[in-house]
Design an enzyme around this catalytic site. Structure first.
Site, PDB file in Angstrom:
ATOM      1  N   VAL A  92       0.946  -1.143  -0.030  1.00  0.00           N
ATOM      2  CA  VAL A  92      -0.058   0.025  -0.221  1.00  0.00           C
ATOM      3  C   VAL A  92       0.834   1.216  -0.015  1.00  0.00           C
ATOM      4  O   VAL A  92       0.610   2.103  -0.721  1.00  0.00           O
ATOM      5  CB  VAL A  92      -0.819   0.232   1.199  1.00  0.00           C
ATOM      6  CG1 VAL A  92      -1.740   1.477   1.209  1.00  0.00           C
ATOM      7  CG2 VAL A  92      -1.986  -1.384   1.149  1.00  0.00           C
ATOM      8  N   CYS A  93       1.876   1.338   0.601  1.00  0.00           N
ATOM      9  CA  CYS A  93       2.932   2.480   0.925  1.00  0.00           C
ATOM     10  C   CYS A  93       3.552   2.683  -0.525  1.00  0.00           C
ATOM     11  O   CYS A  93       3.479   3.853  -0.977  1.00  0.00           O
ATOM     12  CB  CYS A  93       3.820   2.095   1.903  1.00  0.00           C
ATOM     13  SG  CYS A  93       3.414   1.761   3.300  1.00  0.00           S
ATOM     14  N   THR A  94       3.712   1.721  -1.187  1.00  0.00           N
ATOM     15  CA  THR A  94       4.410   1.743  -2.537  1.00  0.00           C
ATOM     16  C   THR A  94       3.368   2.505  -3.402  1.00  0.00           C
ATOM     17  O   THR A  94       3.835   3.483  -4.281  1.00  0.00           O
ATOM     18  CB  THR A  94       4.765   0.652  -3.036  1.00  0.00           C
ATOM     19  OG1 THR A  94       5.768  -0.228  -2.316  1.00  0.00           O
ATOM     20  CG2 THR A  94       5.287   0.678  -4.485  1.00  0.00           C
ATOM     21  N   LEU A 150       3.297   6.419  -2.378  1.00  0.00           N
ATOM     22  CA  LEU A 150       4.443   7.288  -2.434  1.00  0.00           C
ATOM     23  C   LEU A 150       4.326   7.394  -4.259  1.00  0.00           C
ATOM     24  O   LEU A 150       4.792   8.615  -4.586  1.00  0.00           O
ATOM     25  CB  LEU A 150       5.697   6.526  -2.266  1.00  0.00           C
ATOM     26  CG  LEU A 150       5.886   6.468  -0.772  1.00  0.00           C
ATOM     27  CD1 LEU A 150       7.106   5.395  -0.143  1.00  0.00           C
ATOM     28  CD2 LEU A 150       6.340   7.893  -0.092  1.00  0.00           C
TER      29      LEU A 150
END
Length: 212
Positions: free
Chosen positions: A45-47, A50
């Site tokens: 999810v972070c990928t 960002l």
């Protein structure tokens, strides 16, 4: 553990980032800022988050807003992760990621919630004004990706309402009608809002967005 509330001065800090050492207040300068944290590097999810912010970077620039991410992993891990982000999201990352291995910044901003996870940060978001005051705080669970369209919408509202005696109604988007502050008497409206207004109730008066 710090407790940060709306209107507080955003805590200053010095940290290593993927774009060098940052002294936060100095780095912000006269800009607005978005500080947002990530549970850890190399997470799916972070990928996507960002990558989305990289795509939206020109929109933040239009609003005189700097963005800076944070994860509790180290600088080398961040730099390797950036390669994955750029490859999988087809972007170039233009903004820094704080390496917060000792969790100093995470603790300063109360980004670690032990009942959710006592190791990683939750998905915290802080919008900070040019006056260095905290304007918005959002906390998402680690499993839910953030809505960056909403963050841009909030920045539009905050910047508008900072300069005019208005508020923005539910689901407002830039360019739509706004609410005139109840503190403005009807007789003062024509001078302040020459585009006219609609009086729905004595406390609910709408006017076209004044800076459009």
């Amino acid at each position: 553990m710090a407790t940060i509330r709306l209107g507080d001065i955003a805590p200053d800090f010095k940290a290593e980032t993927t774009q060098g050492t940052v002294q936060f207040h100095e780095w912000l300068g006269d800009s607005w800022g978005v500080l947002f944290s990530h549970p850890s590097d190399f997470t799916p999810v972070c990928t996507t988050e960002l990558g989305t912010v990289a795509n939206y970077f020109p929109e933040f620039q239009k609003r005189n807003t700097k963005v800076i991410a944070l994860s509790v992993d180290g600088l080398e891990s961040h730099l390797n992760w950036i390669k994955d982000i750029e490859e999988t999201q087809n972007v170039t990352l233009q903004y820094p990621i704080i390496a917060d291995e000792n969790k100093e910044v995470a603790n300063l901003y109360d980004m670690i919630h032990p009942n959710a996870n006592d190791t990683f940060t939750v998905r915290s978001v802080f919008i900070i004004g040019a006056d260095k005051k905290v304007k918005l705080i959002l906390t998402y669970p680690a499993s839910t990706g953030r809505n960056f369209d909403e963050l841009l919408r909030v920045i539009d509202s905050l910047q508008l309402t900072a300069n005019y005696s208005v508020a923005t109604p539910a689901n407002w988007n830039d360019g739509q009608d706004v609410v005139i502050s109840p503190s403005i008497p009807d007789e003062d409206i024509p001078a302040k809002f020459p585009k006219g207004f609609q009086r729905i109730k004595y406390y609910l008066r709408m006017t076209p967005q004044p800076n459009k």
